[in-house]
Design an enzyme around this catalytic site. Structure first.
Site, PDB file in Angstrom:
ATOM      1  N   SER A  87      37.017 106.851  75.284  1.00  0.00           N
ATOM      2  CA  SER A  87      36.071 107.962  75.158  1.00  0.00           C
ATOM      3  C   SER A  87      35.648 108.188  73.700  1.00  0.00           C
ATOM      4  O   SER A  87      35.063 107.312  73.088  1.00  0.00           O
ATOM      5  CB  SER A  87      36.710 109.217  75.769  1.00  0.00           C
ATOM      6  N   ASP A 118      29.335  99.012  64.702  1.00  0.00           N
ATOM      7  CA  ASP A 118      27.894  98.749  64.723  1.00  0.00           C
ATOM      8  C   ASP A 118      27.239  99.040  63.376  1.00  0.00           C
ATOM      9  O   ASP A 118      26.246  98.403  63.008  1.00  0.00           O
ATOM     10  CB  ASP A 118      27.212  99.590  65.809  1.00  0.00           C
ATOM     11  N   LYS A 120      35.776 103.818  78.560  1.00  0.00           N
ATOM     12  CA  LYS A 120      35.358 105.081  79.174  1.00  0.00           C
ATOM     13  C   LYS A 120      34.188 105.640  78.366  1.00  0.00           C
ATOM     14  O   LYS A 120      34.382 106.238  77.315  1.00  0.00           O
ATOM     15  CB  LYS A 120      36.484 106.108  79.226  1.00  0.00           C
TER      16      LYS A 120
END
Length: 545
Positions: free
Chosen positions: A296, A307, A321
Site C-alpha cells: 500500500s 520512478d 496492494k
C-alpha cells in the site's frame, strides 16, 4: 430523411443517454427488493427463531468479500478496534499484558517507553491483582484490557504485586498504584539510529497520521550525528494513509514532483498527488528496503522513489496492494471501508496485482509472466514493469527460519520465557554487552521441553502428511518397512532439536529479553545485530542517477 425517421432517430438517442444509469439503478432496486422479500418471508415462515443479526452480518461480509480483500463493513461495536487499526491510538496505560487464564492475575509483560505504565512504576513481571477495586480473578484477558482502557485524563487504580523491591516495598508486596490514562499512540517510526559513522537508519512500520513529521525529525537527528547515507526500512510495512506517503516522498524530491495518481470510475477519484512542500534533502543517497510484506503506502513511497530515480530499492518484490480505500458513514453508526480507486506510480505503473488469486503463500504477488506485463520508464529512462507490486533494483537473500522457530514464536514459548526471565532478573547488562550464553540457553531448553508445541522438523511434518495419504490410499501396509526406517531417521527428541537450532533461536530470545529491560528500541537494536539482509544491503553499490 422524412419527419417520422428523424423523430424516431432523435427518440433513440434520447433514450440511449440515460439507459446505462437506468439499467444499473433498476438492477440495484431489483436485488434490494428480492433480498427484502426473502428476509421478510424467512422471518414469517422459518421453523426456528430467525437469527437476523447473524445472517445479515454474514450476508454483508460475503457480499463484500466477493469484491476485493479490503472492502469491509464495520459495525458500531467494532469502531474502537477499527480506529486503532487505522490510527494506532487508544486511551489507556500503554502496556502489553499477559493473562494465562481466568483464575490468574494480569501480568505486565511489556510497558511502552514513556507510557503512563512506565511512569507509574509498572515493569515486566509485576502482577495486577485488582483494577479499580475489582479482582481480576474470573476475568478473561480482553475483559481485563477493557477495564484498563479508558478516556485520556481519567484515573485507574491498580493493586499490584511487585516483582522486585523498591524504596518502600519488598518483592512480593502488594501496593496501590494510581495511573492517569493517556492517549497512547504506537509510533510508526519505531527506531532511528546510526549503523556506522556515516549511515543513518530509519525503521518505519506504518503510515498513520503525522508519521512524515516523525521521519523528518529522525532525518535531522541522524544528520546531526554525521549521516551521509540513509537507509529507510519498509520491510513488513503494511501501509496506511496515502497522504503520509506523499509527505514522506516530499522530504527528498523537488517541490511539485508527481508521487502517485489514483484512478477510479468517476472524475473525483482520478487525482494526481504532487509534493507541495520544500524538501529537506534532494542529494543524500537513499536505500529503501522492501519485502513481500511491503504494501500500500509503502509501495507508493518505494515506487515513487524508484520512478523518480531518487533511491535504490533493495530486497524482494513487494506485496502488490494498490487499491484506494475510503471510509463512508453507514446507518446506526457503522462504517464502510470501500475500494474507490487504484494507485499508479509516476511512470504509470499500477501497484495493484493483476489479480487477487495469483498470490504466494504469504499473500504477496505470485509469478507474473512478462507477456502479461508492460514496460515503463523511470525519469532517467531505466525500464520498469507493472504486474503488481514494486520489483526492487537488486534482490537481497531471504533468511529462512526452521519450522521449530516458527512454532516457538507462534505458540508464545519465547515470549513467555522472556517474561519469566524478567521476573527472575532485576537487570541485565547494557545492550552492547548483553548476550545469551550457554548456561542461559540450557535454562531456556529446560523451560521449553515442558511446554506443549509442535516441534517436528519440516521433513517430519511432510513425512507425516505423506504417510497419512498413503494410508488413505491403502498403500502404507506394503511400504511399512521402508516407512518405519525413514520415520526412525526423521524422529528427533525435543531437547536434541532445540540444541541443534541453538544459534537460530538465540537471537529471538535476546530480542524479547532486551525489550523487557530497554523497551521496544532495545529489542530493535538487538534484532539489527543479527539482520543479515541489512548487512548485505550495506555492501551493495547504489545506483548512480
Amino acid at each position: 430523411m422524412n419527419r417520422k425517421t428523424i423523430i424516431a432517430a432523435a427518440a433513440a438517442i434520447i433514450m440511449a443517454v440515460p439507459s446505462q444509469g437506468q439499467s444499473k439503478n433498476f438492477k440495484l432496486g431489483q436485488w434490494v427488493e428480492i433480498q427484502n422479500a426473502i428476509i421478510k418471508e424467512l422471518n414469517r415462515s422459518y421453523v426456528d427463531s430467525l437469527p437476523l443479526d447473524r445472517i445479515e452480518k454474514a450476508g454483508i461480509e460475503a457480499m463484500l468479500e466477493s469484491l476485493d480483500p479490503y472492502t469491509m463493513y464495520v459495525p458500531e461495536e467494532e469502531n474502537e478496534d477499527f480506529e486503532f487499526m487505522i490510527g494506532k491510538t487508544y486511551g489507556g496505560i500503554g502496556a502489553i499484558i499477559y493473562k494465562p487464564g481466568r483464575e490468574s492475575n494480569v501480568v505486565i509483560n511489556e510497558p511502552y517507553m514513556g507510557s503512563p505504565a512506565q511512569k507509574g512504576g509498572l515493569r515486566c513481571g509485576d502482577e495486577i491483582v485488582a483494577i479499580d477495586g475489582v479482582s481480576v480473578i474470573g476475568l478473561l484477558a480482553d475483559e481485563a484490557t477493557s477495564r484498563m482502557k479508558g478516556n485520556p485524563g481519567t484515573e485507574v487504580v491498580f493493586k499490584v504485586k511487585k516483582a522486585f523491591g523498591g524504596e518502600t516495598w519488598q518483592a512480593g508486596d502488594t501496593v496501590e498504584v494510581k495511573i492517569i490514562r493517556e492517549r497512547i499512540h504506537l509510533p510508526d517510526v519505531e527506531y532511528a539510529g546510526m549503523l556506522d559513522d556515516t549511515t543513518g537508519y530509519i525503521l518505519q512500520t506504518g503510515f498513520t497520521e503525522k508519521v512524515s513529521e516523525d521521519v523528518r525529525a529522525a532525518y535531522y537527528k541522524l544528520k546531526s550525528q554525521g549521516m551521509k547515507k540513509l537507509v529507510l526500512d519498509l520491510r513488513g510495512n503494511g501501509g496506511g494513509l496515502m497522504q503520509e506517503a506523499v509527505n514522506i516522498v516530499s522530504l527528498f524530491v523537488p517541490k511539485g514532483s508527481l508521487v502517485v495518481t489514483s484512478k477510479g470510475n468517476d472524475a473525483v477519484s482520478r487525482q494526481e498527488y504532487r509534493t507541495i512542500t520544500d524538501p529537506v534533502d534532494t542529494e543524500i543517497p537513499i536505500v529503501v528496503l522492501v519485502d513481500s510484506g511491503t504494501a500500500s503506502s509503502s509501495e507508493i513511497v518505494s515506487g515513487a522513489f524508484q520512478d523518480l530515480d531518487r533511491a535504490t530499492i533493495l530486497g524482494s518484490r513487494t506485496y502488490g496492494k494498490g487499491l484506494v480505500q475510503s471510509v463512508r458513514p453507514m446507518p446506526y453508526n457503522g462504517q464502510l471501508k470501500v475500494t474507490t480507486a487504484k494507485y499508479y506510480t509516476p511512470s504509470g505503473r499500477c501497484i495493484q496485482a493483476i489479480d487477487y488469486s495469483n498470490r504466494n503463500e504469504d499473500g504477496s504477488v505470485g509469478h507474473i509472466p512478462d507477456s502479461l506485463t508492460h514496460e515503463f520508464r523511470t525519469a532517467h529512462g531505466r525500464p520498469v514493469r507493472d504486474g503488481g507490486g514494486i520489483t526492487p533494483d537488486d534482490t537481497l537473500s531471504y533468511t529462512r527460519y526452521s519450522r521449530l522457530v516458527y512454532s516457538l514464536v507462534l505458540n508464545g514459548i519465547i515470549d513467555q520465557y522472556a517474561l519469566e526471565y524478567g521476573k527472575k532478573h532485576e537487570s541485565i547488562p547494557a545492550l552492547e554487552d548483553f548476550h545469551f550464553g550457554d548456561a542461559d540457553y540450557e535454562d531456556f531448553v529446560n523451560y521449553a521441553i515442558d511446554k506443549n508445541f509442535d516441534y517436528r522438523s519440516t521433513a517430519k511434518a511432510m513425512f507425516d502428511q505423506m504417510k497419512s495419504e498413503l494410508e488413505k490410499d491403502g498403500m502404507a501396509g506394503q511400504m511399512k518397512d521402508q516407512l518405519d526406517a525413514l520415520e526412525k531417521c526423521l524422529n528427533i527428541e525435543k531437547r536434541e532439536f532445540l540444541m541443534l537450532k541453538k544459534q537460530e533461536i538465540i537471537p529471538f530470545i535476546e530480542e524479547e529479553i532486551a525489550t523487557r529491560y530497554y523497551y521496544q528500541e532495545g529489542g530493535i537494536r538487538v534484532r539489527l545485530r543479527y539482520d543479515r539482509q541489512l548487512r548485505e544491503a550495506l555492501t551493495r553499490p547504489l545506483i548512480k542517477f
